[in-house]
Scaffold this motif. Structure first.
Motif, mmCIF file in Angstrom:
data_model
loop_
_atom_site.group_PDB
_atom_site.id
_atom_site.type_symbol
_atom_site.label_atom_id
_atom_site.label_comp_id
_atom_site.label_asym_id
_atom_site.label_seq_id
_atom_site.Cartn_x
_atom_site.Cartn_y
_atom_site.Cartn_z
ATOM 1 N N ASN A 173 4.756 4.312 -6.991
ATOM 2 C CA ASN A 173 4.851 2.872 -6.785
ATOM 3 C C ASN A 173 4.221 2.484 -5.451
ATOM 4 O O ASN A 173 3.480 1.504 -5.360
ATOM 5 C CB ASN A 173 6.319 2.440 -6.845
ATOM 6 C CG ASN A 173 6.471 0.942 -6.912
ATOM 7 O OD1 ASN A 173 5.535 0.223 -7.214
ATOM 8 N ND2 ASN A 173 7.666 0.470 -6.636
ATOM 9 N N LYS A 174 4.506 3.262 -4.414
ATOM 10 C CA LYS A 174 3.946 2.998 -3.092
ATOM 11 C C LYS A 174 2.428 3.132 -3.126
ATOM 12 O O LYS A 174 1.707 2.308 -2.550
ATOM 13 C CB LYS A 174 4.545 3.982 -2.077
ATOM 14 C CG LYS A 174 4.277 3.619 -0.642
ATOM 15 C CD LYS A 174 4.886 4.631 0.304
ATOM 16 C CE LYS A 174 6.355 4.357 0.493
ATOM 17 N NZ LYS A 174 6.949 5.203 1.551
ATOM 18 N N MET A 175 1.923 4.158 -3.823
ATOM 19 C CA MET A 175 0.472 4.363 -3.922
ATOM 20 C C MET A 175 -0.182 3.224 -4.701
ATOM 21 O O MET A 175 -1.280 2.767 -4.352
ATOM 22 C CB MET A 175 0.179 5.717 -4.569
ATOM 23 C CG MET A 175 0.492 6.890 -3.657
ATOM 24 S SD MET A 175 0.367 8.516 -4.432
ATOM 25 C CE MET A 175 -1.263 8.497 -5.123
ATOM 26 N N LEU A 176 0.482 2.755 -5.750
ATOM 27 C CA LEU A 176 -0.051 1.644 -6.540
ATOM 28 C C LEU A 176 -0.129 0.381 -5.691
ATOM 29 O O LEU A 176 -1.139 -0.330 -5.712
ATOM 30 C CB LEU A 176 0.827 1.406 -7.771
ATOM 31 C CG LEU A 176 0.421 0.258 -8.683
ATOM 32 C CD1 LEU A 176 -0.968 0.509 -9.262
ATOM 33 C CD2 LEU A 176 1.434 0.095 -9.796
ATOM 34 N N LYS A 177 0.915 0.112 -4.920
ATOM 35 C CA LYS A 177 0.906 -1.067 -4.039
ATOM 36 C C LYS A 177 -0.221 -0.965 -3.016
ATOM 37 O O LYS A 177 -0.909 -1.944 -2.746
ATOM 38 C CB LYS A 177 2.251 -1.221 -3.328
ATOM 39 C CG LYS A 177 3.350 -1.734 -4.215
ATOM 40 C CD LYS A 177 4.657 -1.859 -3.449
ATOM 41 C CE LYS A 177 5.771 -2.343 -4.342
ATOM 42 N NZ LYS A 177 7.048 -2.432 -3.628
ATOM 43 N N MET A 178 -0.407 0.207 -2.449
ATOM 44 C CA MET A 178 -1.479 0.402 -1.471
ATOM 45 C C MET A 178 -2.837 0.213 -2.133
ATOM 46 O O MET A 178 -3.735 -0.423 -1.568
ATOM 47 C CB MET A 178 -1.379 1.788 -0.837
ATOM 48 C CG MET A 178 -2.446 2.064 0.209
ATOM 49 S SD MET A 178 -2.487 0.886 1.561
ATOM 50 C CE MET A 178 -1.096 1.438 2.490
ATOM 51 N N LEU B 63 -3.542 -1.646 -4.770
ATOM 52 C CA LEU B 63 -3.736 -3.077 -5.029
ATOM 53 C C LEU B 63 -4.098 -3.820 -3.747
ATOM 54 O O LEU B 63 -4.978 -4.683 -3.739
ATOM 55 C CB LEU B 63 -2.474 -3.681 -5.643
ATOM 56 C CG LEU B 63 -2.252 -3.391 -7.120
ATOM 57 C CD1 LEU B 63 -0.890 -3.876 -7.572
ATOM 58 C CD2 LEU B 63 -3.351 -4.049 -7.956
ATOM 59 N N PHE B 64 -3.421 -3.479 -2.671
ATOM 60 C CA PHE B 64 -3.710 -4.105 -1.385
ATOM 61 C C PHE B 64 -5.168 -3.856 -0.980
ATOM 62 O O PHE B 64 -5.887 -4.777 -0.620
ATOM 63 C CB PHE B 64 -2.743 -3.572 -0.318
ATOM 64 C CG PHE B 64 -3.020 -4.081 1.061
ATOM 65 C CD1 PHE B 64 -2.689 -5.382 1.413
ATOM 66 C CD2 PHE B 64 -3.632 -3.268 2.002
ATOM 67 C CE1 PHE B 64 -2.954 -5.866 2.680
ATOM 68 C CE2 PHE B 64 -3.898 -3.738 3.279
ATOM 69 C CZ PHE B 64 -3.566 -5.048 3.623
ATOM 70 N N LEU B 65 -5.595 -2.603 -1.071
ATOM 71 C CA LEU B 65 -6.973 -2.259 -0.709
ATOM 72 C C LEU B 65 -7.979 -2.947 -1.630
ATOM 73 O O LEU B 65 -9.038 -3.398 -1.187
ATOM 74 C CB LEU B 65 -7.166 -0.748 -0.722
ATOM 75 C CG LEU B 65 -6.413 0.013 0.375
ATOM 76 C CD1 LEU B 65 -6.564 1.513 0.170
ATOM 77 C CD2 LEU B 65 -6.883 -0.404 1.755
ATOM 78 N N PHE B 66 -7.653 -3.036 -2.928
ATOM 79 C CA PHE B 66 -8.525 -3.719 -3.880
ATOM 80 C C PHE B 66 -8.738 -5.173 -3.471
ATOM 81 O O PHE B 66 -9.868 -5.669 -3.440
ATOM 82 C CB PHE B 66 -7.934 -3.637 -5.294
ATOM 83 C CG PHE B 66 -8.651 -4.492 -6.299
ATOM 84 C CD1 PHE B 66 -9.876 -4.093 -6.812
ATOM 85 C CD2 PHE B 66 -8.106 -5.693 -6.712
ATOM 86 C CE1 PHE B 66 -10.551 -4.884 -7.736
ATOM 87 C CE2 PHE B 66 -8.771 -6.487 -7.627
ATOM 88 C CZ PHE B 66 -9.989 -6.086 -8.142
ATOM 89 N N PHE B 67 -7.646 -5.859 -3.132
ATOM 90 C CA PHE B 67 -7.761 -7.267 -2.752
ATOM 91 C C PHE B 67 -8.500 -7.439 -1.421
ATOM 92 O O PHE B 67 -9.242 -8.406 -1.245
ATOM 93 C CB PHE B 67 -6.394 -7.946 -2.722
ATOM 94 C CG PHE B 67 -5.882 -8.249 -4.102
ATOM 95 C CD1 PHE B 67 -6.553 -9.143 -4.929
ATOM 96 C CD2 PHE B 67 -4.753 -7.631 -4.580
ATOM 97 C CE1 PHE B 67 -6.100 -9.417 -6.206
ATOM 98 C CE2 PHE B 67 -4.289 -7.891 -5.856
ATOM 99 C CZ PHE B 67 -4.956 -8.794 -6.678
ATOM 100 N N ILE B 68 -8.346 -6.507 -0.512
ATOM 101 C CA ILE B 68 -9.099 -6.560 0.747
ATOM 102 C C ILE B 68 -10.593 -6.456 0.454
ATOM 103 O O ILE B 68 -11.397 -7.223 0.992
ATOM 104 C CB ILE B 68 -8.643 -5.434 1.714
ATOM 105 C CG1 ILE B 68 -7.203 -5.655 2.169
ATOM 106 C CG2 ILE B 68 -9.588 -5.319 2.907
ATOM 107 C CD1 ILE B 68 -6.989 -6.895 2.997
ATOM 108 N N VAL B 69 -10.972 -5.524 -0.414
ATOM 109 C CA VAL B 69 -12.383 -5.358 -0.777
ATOM 110 C C VAL B 69 -12.909 -6.617 -1.458
ATOM 111 O O VAL B 69 -14.020 -7.079 -1.158
ATOM 112 C CB VAL B 69 -12.573 -4.102 -1.670
ATOM 113 C CG1 VAL B 69 -13.962 -4.066 -2.279
ATOM 114 C CG2 VAL B 69 -12.298 -2.840 -0.873
#
Length: 159
Positions: free
Chosen positions: A132-137, A139-145
């Motif tokens: 779950n933590k890896m998925l959140k990270m 998603l966060f990185l995806f939106f930053i990109v």
């Protein structure tokens, strides 16, 4: 990727029962099991290993199980605790859970199998939390990109 072997502390002042728990866990594939005969012994040796799971009796000579749980939770908040006790009191069970125990297993003929089941559940929860933590990270990185790409496109074509 192979899952890391959990470090399991067994804190039981009855030496025979302590050995029984350790052998049963070893026989069920848990090889990183460290026995202690008291809460004090465990706390003195904390620099050696970090526990993932602590299996302990409620009534121990010296420090009781709740005291051990409180001290260990301060240093290792991610450690999970399973109380293994002959106390069948609902009050004792509730007290351990209020202080953060994962579960309470009564010493009976099925206790060893229940321990293995609870350890497997803890490991499944830890894996789920990690995923779950890896998925959140991710998603966060995806939106930053995406934001960076939008800004770049806006800078290039927005003029």
């Amino acid at each position: 990727m192979k899952e890391a072997e959990p470090v399991i502390f067994v804190i039981e002042d009855n030496k025979l029962y302590n050995n029984l728990v350790v052998k049963h866990l070893n026989n069920n594939g848990f090889k990183n099991v460290i026995p202690f005969l008291s809460g004090e012994e465990c706390i003195v040796n904390l620099l050696v290993q970090k526990p993932d799971i602590v299996i302990q009796d409620y009534f121990l000579e010296g420090m009781n199980g709740i005291d051990v749980l409180k001290k260990l939770k301060v240093k290792f908040p991610d450690a999970e605790f399973i109380f293994l006790s002959g106390q069948e009191s609902m009050e004792v069970t509730i007290k351990t859970m209020k202080h953060g125990a994962f579960d309470y297993v009564i010493k009976d003929e099925a206790a060893m199998d229940k321990l293995v089941d609870r350890i497997n559940k803890i490991m499944a929860f830890k894996k789920l939390r990690k995923n779950n933590k890896m998925l959140k990270m991710g998603l966060f990185l995806f939106f930053i990109v995406v934001i960076i790409l939008v800004l770049i496109l806006h800078f290039i074509f927005g003029k």
